[in-house]
Scaffold this motif. Structure first.
Motif, PDB file in Angstrom:
ATOM      1  N   PHE A   1     -17.838 -27.531  97.019  1.00 21.25           N
ATOM      2  CA  PHE A   1     -16.974 -28.287  96.308  1.00 21.25           C
ATOM      3  C   PHE A   1     -16.110 -29.683  97.234  1.00 21.25           C
ATOM      4  CE2 PHE A   1     -12.959 -29.898  94.494  1.00 21.25           C
ATOM      5  CZ  PHE A   1     -13.408 -30.128  93.128  1.00 21.25           C
TER       6      PHE A   1
ATOM      7  N   TYR B   1     -27.842 -28.902  90.247  1.00 16.47           N
ATOM      8  CA  TYR B   1     -26.748 -30.164  90.479  1.00 16.47           C
ATOM      9  C   TYR B   1     -27.106 -30.595  91.813  1.00 16.47           C
ATOM     10  CZ  TYR B   1     -22.303 -32.062  91.190  1.00 16.47           C
ATOM     11  OH  TYR B   1     -21.114 -32.698  91.667  1.00 16.47           O
TER      12      TYR B   1
ATOM     13  N   THR C   1     -21.735 -29.850  85.546  1.00 20.38           N
ATOM     14  CA  THR C   1     -21.058 -31.076  85.502  1.00 20.38           C
ATOM     15  C   THR C   1     -20.097 -30.960  86.684  1.00 20.38           C
ATOM     16  OG1 THR C   1     -19.506 -30.397  83.995  1.00 20.38           O
ATOM     17  CG2 THR C   1     -21.453 -31.559  83.180  1.00 20.38           C
ATOM     18  N   THR C   2     -19.869 -29.882  87.395  1.00 22.63           N
ATOM     19  CA  THR C   2     -18.909 -29.799  88.701  1.00 22.63           C
ATOM     20  C   THR C   2     -19.892 -28.786  89.707  1.00 22.63           C
ATOM     21  OG1 THR C   2     -18.437 -27.309  87.840  1.00 22.63           O
ATOM     22  CG2 THR C   2     -16.916 -29.493  87.208  1.00 22.63           C
TER      23      THR C   2
END
Length: 238
Positions: A137, A225, A130-131
């Protein structure tokens, strides 16, 4: 005599769901047709996909061998051969065929194969991250802002065209990152297989196995992701 009694000598590799034939209660020795009553037997639900096709738990496999074994077993269990059989035999045929199809789809894809092996060796692996991955980032946060801005823009405007161009470039960069992750996975696959081939059970080997499993899980999670972000990009700018 039933057509399935022919050439069963080379088809005794799958563990059955029970030690006795469901129909005549004869003792089963692992074959999937009873020697006594010639009824098809259900494949064990505890059988892992690698064992199903007679393969070791390796991550680099011969897909031609997998395909050959799949078609061999599919012919043995195909529902068309059981249309005139009892309801029990038709149910077993359908169940065995469904299991084989799922096993084949899983093992023929390198990523699904790795996820499945991790599930076998180290528990659940398909938790969706989820990150963003740590090294992506800031890029992902900027990309999300651009996506939100594009979604709220007039698609016919020059500004939207500029945003679309940037998003295409971001997509290309992320797809390249995804390929790099897959290359890293292939290296880990080779290390895992080499460790499996050694067949050692020392504390050092167990620690190395756990380390490899952890690294593969992390990369697979990061890849999932990134893949989801790419899919979101494609859907948004289509």
């Amino acid at each position: 005599m039933d057509e399935h009694t022919h050439n069963t000598g080379d088809r005794r590799e799958l563990r059955m769901a029970r030690s006795m034939c469901w129909h005549c209660q004869s003792e089963m020795a692992g074959e999937y047709f009873c020697d006594r009553c010639v009824k098809v037997q259900p494949v064990s639900k505890d059988l892992d996909y690698f064992t199903c096709f007679g393969l070791p738990r390796r991550l680099v496999i011969d897909t031609n061998v997998l395909e050959t074994k799949f078609y061999e077993l599919s012919r043995a269990f195909h529902p068309d051969f059981y249309q005139n059989k009892s309801d029990a035999e038709q149910t077993i045929s359908l169940g065995n065929s469904a299991m084989l199809n799922t096993a084949y789809r899983t093992l023929r894809d390198p990523i699904q194969r790795a996820e499945y092996l991790l599930d076998l060796e180290a528990g659940a692996v398909k938790d969706i991250r989820t990150t963003p991955p740590a090294d992506l980032f800031e890029e992902i946060l900027e990309l999300q802002d651009t996506l939100d801005e594009f979604r709220g823009s007039d698609r016919a405007s020059a500004h939207a065209s500029t945003l679309r161009t940037k998003l295409h470039a971001d997509r290309t960069a992320l797809e390249q990152r995804q390929r790099e992750m897959e290359a890293q996975l292939l290296q880990l696959f080779g290390r895992w297989d080499a460790l499996q081939d050694r067949g050692e059970a020392t504390e050092q080997v167990r620690a190395e196995r756990n380390h490899l499993l952890k690294d593969m899980r992390n990369i697979l999670s990061n890849r999932t992701y990134v893949k989801n972000i790419v899919n979101d990009l494609v859907e948004t700018i289509a």
